[in-house]
Scaffold this motif. Structure first.
Motif, mmCIF file in Angstrom:
data_model
loop_
_atom_site.group_PDB
_atom_site.id
_atom_site.type_symbol
_atom_site.label_atom_id
_atom_site.label_comp_id
_atom_site.label_asym_id
_atom_site.label_seq_id
_atom_site.Cartn_x
_atom_site.Cartn_y
_atom_site.Cartn_z
ATOM 1 N N GLN A 1 -7.527 3.050 7.491
ATOM 2 C CA GLN A 1 -8.665 2.937 6.572
ATOM 3 C C GLN A 1 -8.196 2.368 5.229
ATOM 4 N N GLN A 2 -7.053 2.843 4.728
ATOM 5 C CA GLN A 2 -6.506 2.315 3.471
ATOM 6 C C GLN A 2 -6.205 0.831 3.591
ATOM 7 N N ARG B 1 -10.043 -5.690 2.149
ATOM 8 C CA ARG B 1 -11.371 -6.031 1.621
ATOM 9 C C ARG B 1 -11.302 -6.279 0.115
ATOM 10 N N ALA B 2 -10.594 -5.415 -0.615
ATOM 11 C CA ALA B 2 -10.455 -5.576 -2.061
ATOM 12 C C ALA B 2 -9.704 -6.864 -2.389
ATOM 13 N N LYS C 1 -7.616 -1.361 5.604
ATOM 14 C CA LYS C 1 -8.870 -2.120 5.651
ATOM 15 C C LYS C 1 -9.471 -2.252 4.258
ATOM 16 N N GLU C 2 -9.456 -1.158 3.479
ATOM 17 C CA GLU C 2 -10.006 -1.191 2.131
ATOM 18 C C GLU C 2 -9.184 -2.115 1.233
ATOM 19 N N ALA C 3 -7.872 -2.075 1.362
ATOM 20 C CA ALA C 3 -7.019 -2.952 0.556
ATOM 21 C C ALA C 3 -7.253 -4.409 0.919
#
Length: 93
Positions: free
Chosen positions: A67-68, A74-75, A70-72
């Motif tokens: 999850q981290q 995306r950011a 994927k978020e990184a």
């Protein structure tokens, strides 16, 4: 005409010693296998104990890291697009 006779030499093997050697080799293989099995069992038990004693199970840790990531990602994509828009202007797309 000469006829060459080859002398047929036979090897005199003490079959009793061969049998003893085979038995000792088999016994050594059994002992080595037992030793390896005990060692593997000890490592496996220690691993299970370590996982059981963890605050967060490995599957939950892996899910959180995924999850981290994927978020990184995306950011990073958003930051790259924002920088690209700022450099080229909003109509460049």
């Amino acid at each position: 005409m000469h006829h060459h006779q080859q002398s047929h030499r036979t090897i005199d093997i003490d079959t009793r010693l061969v049998r003893i050697g085979a038995v000792l080799t088999a016994a050594g293989a059994v002992l080595a296998s037992a030793g390896m099995a005990i060692g593997v069992m000890a490592v496996f038990t220690a691993g299970r104990r370590m996982i059981r004693d963890m605050d967060v199970p490995p599957t939950q840790q892996a899910a959180a890291k995924w999850q981290q990531a994927k978020e990184a990602s995306r950011a990073g994509l958003q930051a790259w697009q924002s920088a690209s828009d700022a450099q080229n202007g909003p109509l460049a797309r």
